[in-house]
Design a protein around this motif. Structure first.
Motif, PDB file in Angstrom:
ATOM      1  N   GLY A 226       0.786  -1.222   0.000  1.00 23.22           N
ATOM      2  CA  GLY A 226       0.000   0.000   0.000  1.00 23.22           C
ATOM      3  C   GLY A 226       0.819   1.272   0.000  1.00 23.22           C
ATOM      4  O   GLY A 226       0.328   2.344   0.373  1.00 23.22           O
ATOM      5  N   VAL A 227       2.057   1.204  -0.444  1.00 18.98           N
ATOM      6  CA  VAL A 227       2.944   2.373  -0.476  1.00 18.98           C
ATOM      7  C   VAL A 227       2.507   3.330  -1.588  1.00 18.98           C
ATOM      8  O   VAL A 227       1.887   2.935  -2.582  1.00 18.98           O
ATOM      9  CB  VAL A 227       4.402   1.915  -0.694  1.00 18.98           C
ATOM     10  CG1 VAL A 227       4.593   1.335  -2.092  1.00 18.98           C
ATOM     11  CG2 VAL A 227       5.390   3.054  -0.435  1.00 18.98           C
ATOM     12  N   TYR A 228       2.833   4.606  -1.418  1.00 20.55           N
ATOM     13  CA  TYR A 228       2.602   5.624  -2.444  1.00 20.55           C
ATOM     14  C   TYR A 228       3.959   6.098  -2.971  1.00 20.55           C
ATOM     15  O   TYR A 228       4.899   6.293  -2.178  1.00 20.55           O
ATOM     16  CB  TYR A 228       1.843   6.821  -1.879  1.00 20.55           C
ATOM     17  CG  TYR A 228       0.419   6.505  -1.484  1.00 20.55           C
ATOM     18  CD1 TYR A 228      -0.639   6.685  -2.376  1.00 20.55           C
ATOM     19  CD2 TYR A 228       0.120   6.016  -0.211  1.00 20.55           C
ATOM     20  CE1 TYR A 228      -1.944   6.391  -2.018  1.00 20.55           C
ATOM     21  CE2 TYR A 228      -1.181   5.717   0.160  1.00 20.55           C
ATOM     22  CZ  TYR A 228      -2.211   5.902  -0.754  1.00 20.55           C
ATOM     23  OH  TYR A 228      -3.499   5.603  -0.395  1.00 20.55           O
ATOM     24  N   LEU A 229       4.051   6.305  -4.271  1.00 22.33           N
ATOM     25  CA  LEU A 229       5.299   6.753  -4.889  1.00 22.33           C
ATOM     26  C   LEU A 229       5.078   8.090  -5.576  1.00 22.33           C
ATOM     27  O   LEU A 229       4.145   8.241  -6.363  1.00 22.33           O
ATOM     28  CB  LEU A 229       5.794   5.726  -5.911  1.00 22.33           C
ATOM     29  CG  LEU A 229       7.073   6.124  -6.655  1.00 22.33           C
ATOM     30  CD1 LEU A 229       8.273   6.071  -5.721  1.00 22.33           C
ATOM     31  CD2 LEU A 229       7.298   5.217  -7.865  1.00 22.33           C
ATOM     32  N   ILE A 230       5.972   9.044  -5.283  1.00 17.98           N
ATOM     33  CA  ILE A 230       5.915  10.376  -5.904  1.00 17.98           C
ATOM     34  C   ILE A 230       7.242  10.619  -6.630  1.00 17.98           C
ATOM     35  O   ILE A 230       8.307  10.539  -6.011  1.00 17.98           O
ATOM     36  CB  ILE A 230       5.708  11.486  -4.847  1.00 17.98           C
ATOM     37  CG1 ILE A 230       4.602  11.122  -3.855  1.00 17.98           C
ATOM     38  CG2 ILE A 230       5.421  12.821  -5.539  1.00 17.98           C
ATOM     39  CD1 ILE A 230       3.234  10.954  -4.464  1.00 17.98           C
ATOM     40  N   ASN A 231       7.179  10.921  -7.918  1.00 18.56           N
ATOM     41  CA  ASN A 231       8.406  11.206  -8.667  1.00 18.56           C
ATOM     42  C   ASN A 231       8.294  12.543  -9.387  1.00 18.56           C
ATOM     43  O   ASN A 231       7.630  12.660 -10.416  1.00 18.56           O
ATOM     44  CB  ASN A 231       8.702  10.096  -9.676  1.00 18.56           C
ATOM     45  CG  ASN A 231      10.050  10.303 -10.369  1.00 18.56           C
ATOM     46  OD1 ASN A 231      10.850  11.139  -9.955  1.00 18.56           O
ATOM     47  ND2 ASN A 231      10.302   9.534 -11.408  1.00 18.56           N
ATOM     48  N   GLY A 254      -0.765   3.953  -5.019  1.00 16.65           N
ATOM     49  CA  GLY A 254      -0.922   5.051  -5.958  1.00 16.65           C
ATOM     50  C   GLY A 254       0.421   5.664  -6.294  1.00 16.65           C
ATOM     51  O   GLY A 254       1.393   5.526  -5.542  1.00 16.65           O
ATOM     52  N   ALA A 255       0.488   6.331  -7.437  1.00 14.54           N
ATOM     53  CA  ALA A 255       1.723   6.980  -7.858  1.00 14.54           C
ATOM     54  C   ALA A 255       1.405   8.305  -8.520  1.00 14.54           C
ATOM     55  O   ALA A 255       0.393   8.440  -9.216  1.00 14.54           O
ATOM     56  CB  ALA A 255       2.502   6.082  -8.827  1.00 14.54           C
ATOM     57  N   ALA A 256       2.268   9.282  -8.277  1.00 16.33           N
ATOM     58  CA  ALA A 256       2.179  10.579  -8.947  1.00 16.33           C
ATOM     59  C   ALA A 256       3.476  10.780  -9.702  1.00 16.33           C
ATOM     60  O   ALA A 256       4.552  10.800  -9.100  1.00 16.33           O
ATOM     61  CB  ALA A 256       1.952  11.700  -7.942  1.00 16.33           C
ATOM     62  N   LEU A 257       3.377  10.906 -11.000  1.00 14.29           N
ATOM     63  CA  LEU A 257       4.558  11.000 -11.855  1.00 14.29           C
ATOM     64  C   LEU A 257       4.532  12.316 -12.619  1.00 14.29           C
ATOM     65  O   LEU A 257       3.666  12.535 -13.460  1.00 14.29           O
ATOM     66  CB  LEU A 257       4.581   9.832 -12.847  1.00 14.29           C
ATOM     67  CG  LEU A 257       4.450   8.426 -12.256  1.00 14.29           C
ATOM     68  CD1 LEU A 257       4.369   7.392 -13.372  1.00 14.29           C
ATOM     69  CD2 LEU A 257       5.609   8.125 -11.318  1.00 14.29           C
ATOM     70  N   ASP A 288      -6.445   4.263 -12.609  1.00 16.04           N
ATOM     71  CA  ASP A 288      -7.187   5.244 -11.819  1.00 16.04           C
ATOM     72  C   ASP A 288      -6.364   5.858 -10.688  1.00 16.04           C
ATOM     73  O   ASP A 288      -6.630   6.984 -10.263  1.00 16.04           O
ATOM     74  CB  ASP A 288      -8.435   4.592 -11.201  1.00 16.04           C
ATOM     75  CG  ASP A 288      -9.515   4.325 -12.250  1.00 16.04           C
ATOM     76  OD1 ASP A 288      -9.520   5.028 -13.271  1.00 16.04           O
ATOM     77  OD2 ASP A 288     -10.338   3.427 -12.029  1.00 16.04           O
ATOM     78  N   ASN A 289      -5.399   5.115 -10.174  1.00 15.09           N
ATOM     79  CA  ASN A 289      -4.638   5.605  -9.028  1.00 15.09           C
ATOM     80  C   ASN A 289      -3.244   6.093  -9.415  1.00 15.09           C
ATOM     81  O   ASN A 289      -2.301   6.033  -8.628  1.00 15.09           O
ATOM     82  CB  ASN A 289      -4.542   4.533  -7.935  1.00 15.09           C
ATOM     83  CG  ASN A 289      -4.065   3.183  -8.471  1.00 15.09           C
ATOM     84  OD1 ASN A 289      -4.022   2.972  -9.683  1.00 15.09           O
ATOM     85  ND2 ASN A 289      -3.729   2.288  -7.569  1.00 15.09           N
ATOM     86  N   VAL A 290      -3.111   6.577 -10.641  1.00 15.41           N
ATOM     87  CA  VAL A 290      -1.867   7.191 -11.103  1.00 15.41           C
ATOM     88  C   VAL A 290      -2.167   8.601 -11.585  1.00 15.41           C
ATOM     89  O   VAL A 290      -3.068   8.811 -12.409  1.00 15.41           O
ATOM     90  CB  VAL A 290      -1.225   6.377 -12.246  1.00 15.41           C
ATOM     91  CG1 VAL A 290      -0.002   7.115 -12.794  1.00 15.41           C
ATOM     92  CG2 VAL A 290      -0.816   4.998 -11.748  1.00 15.41           C
ATOM     93  N   LEU A 291      -1.447   9.566 -11.058  1.00 15.24           N
ATOM     94  CA  LEU A 291      -1.551  10.958 -11.504  1.00 15.24           C
ATOM     95  C   LEU A 291      -0.344  11.270 -12.380  1.00 15.24           C
ATOM     96  O   LEU A 291       0.793  11.107 -11.947  1.00 15.24           O
ATOM     97  CB  LEU A 291      -1.568  11.912 -10.312  1.00 15.24           C
ATOM     98  CG  LEU A 291      -2.710  11.779  -9.313  1.00 15.24           C
ATOM     99  CD1 LEU A 291      -2.521  12.774  -8.176  1.00 15.24           C
ATOM    100  CD2 LEU A 291      -4.041  11.997  -9.996  1.00 15.24           C
ATOM    101  N   ILE A 292      -0.600  11.717 -13.592  1.00 10.99           N
ATOM    102  CA  ILE A 292       0.486  12.069 -14.510  1.00 10.99           C
ATOM    103  C   ILE A 292       0.376  13.538 -14.876  1.00 10.99           C
ATOM    104  O   ILE A 292      -0.690  14.014 -15.275  1.00 10.99           O
ATOM    105  CB  ILE A 292       0.443  11.209 -15.777  1.00 10.99           C
ATOM    106  CG1 ILE A 292       0.664   9.735 -15.431  1.00 10.99           C
ATOM    107  CG2 ILE A 292       1.505  11.670 -16.777  1.00 10.99           C
ATOM    108  CD1 ILE A 292       0.553   8.805 -16.611  1.00 10.99           C
TER     109      ILE A 292
END
Length: 330
Positions: A226-231, A254-257, A288-292
């Protein structure tokens, strides 16, 4: 003295013109990128200014030397795709902008995380479809999470301050620890230790050959469920296919790239009504759980002005003095 700047956007032009007027240096602004065809037209220019993103012509520095260009001034931080050895061999000075606005990028990274934690993308889609139910998208509070910061330079430290303001626990890893932060005891001893402890992993480090695909299948396996990754750093730090697999199997919540390893043909281009040729990127978009976002974390008025004026000042000093504080190939 005469400069030429490539990849100049409309939002940069006023800063170029203001600096040109104040410093009595001729600056020609070109919207197009620097290409092989344009190299022959650089005779008479003392410095070339451009952006770090994209690719550069082969034997560019040999041509600079031939036509008399003395300086390549980059309006970004990163120089990982520039052949600094070739620049030095041909006597060309290369400068960058080490910090145009650390807060801009730090604030953006936290903004993206907050959207992931509160499922705002999912709720926007539901509301657009006139579905106003809450469940099952219960959110998380940042103050209850441990944030792992990879890279504690100017941007990483700005992010740490913001996360602390929310009450989050912060841990960090950096090959070159900041002395003040080290006294506070926030550093862990390895990537693996940070991966094992962090609920959120946010990247604020440069891309090097050693760190290529740092976030890959092996690293993801070491992370908490359940980790979140922000790049908001460099696309090459993340193995995109491994990331997609981690999201699909639920390991990554979820991830935000803001950056992508193959972004040059995509970001800052209008591709509407055109099919996406990059199937991996297309798959990312469908999650759905990726912000680009298209490499816009830096993109504030303050940052744009600083990128232009610092790059110009660096070029001016390098031409007149043979050195400058922002020289990267000394």
């Amino acid at each position: 003295m005469k400069f030429i700047a490539f990849n100049v956007r409309s939002d940069e032009e006023k800063y170029f013109k203001a600096w040109e007027k104040q410093n009595d240096v001729q600056v020609e602004c070109v919207a197009a990128p620097l290409t092989t065809e344009k190299l022959d037209g650089l005779a008479g220019y003392d410095a070339v200014l451009t952006l770090q993103t994209g690719t550069y012509p082969e034997k560019m520095f040999e041509k600079f030397k031939e036509v008399g260009v003395k300086v390549l001034s980059i309006r970004n931080v990163g120089v990982d795709n520039i052949d600094l050895k070739a620049a030095t061999e041909n006597g060309i000075l290369v400068t960058n902008v080490p910090a145009y606005s650390p807060n801009a990028i730090a604030e953006f990274s936290v903004t993206q995380l907050l959207q992931l934690l509160r499922n705002t993308t999912l709720f926007r889609r539901r509301v657009a479809a006139h579905d106003f139910r809450w469940a099952p998208f219960v959110g998380k509070e940042l103050r209850s999470l441990t944030v792992g910061v990879l890279g504690t330079g100017r941007i990483g430290r700005a992010a740490i301050n913001i996360y602390r303001g929310f009450g989050a626990k912060v841990i960090a890893y950096d090959l070159y620890p900041n002395p003040e932060l080290k006294k506070e005891g926030i550093y862990v001893d390895s990537y693996a230790e940070l991966f094992a402890q962090a609920d959120v992993i946010t990247l604020h480090m440069p891309a090097t050959a050693a760190d290529h695909h740092l976030i890959g299948a092996e690293a993801i396996a070491q992370m908490k469920d359940g980790v979140y990754l922000i790049n908001t750093a460099r696309g090459a730090l993340v193995d995109t296919e491994a990331l997609i697999a981690g999201i699909k199997n639920g390991k990554i919540a979820g991830a935000a790239l803001d950056t992508y390893e193959n972004e040059s043909p995509i970001f800052n281009h209008d591709l509407k009504d055109q099919p996406l040729k990059d199937t991996v990127f297309k798959e990312l978009l469908e999650l759905d759980n990726v912000l680009i976002t298209p490499h816009v974390a830096f993109y504030t008025e303050t940052a744009v002005e600083n990128m232009v004026t610092i790059a110009l000042k660096s070029a001016q000093e390098a031409v007149t003095k043979g050195t400058t504080a922002t020289l990267v190939n000394q």
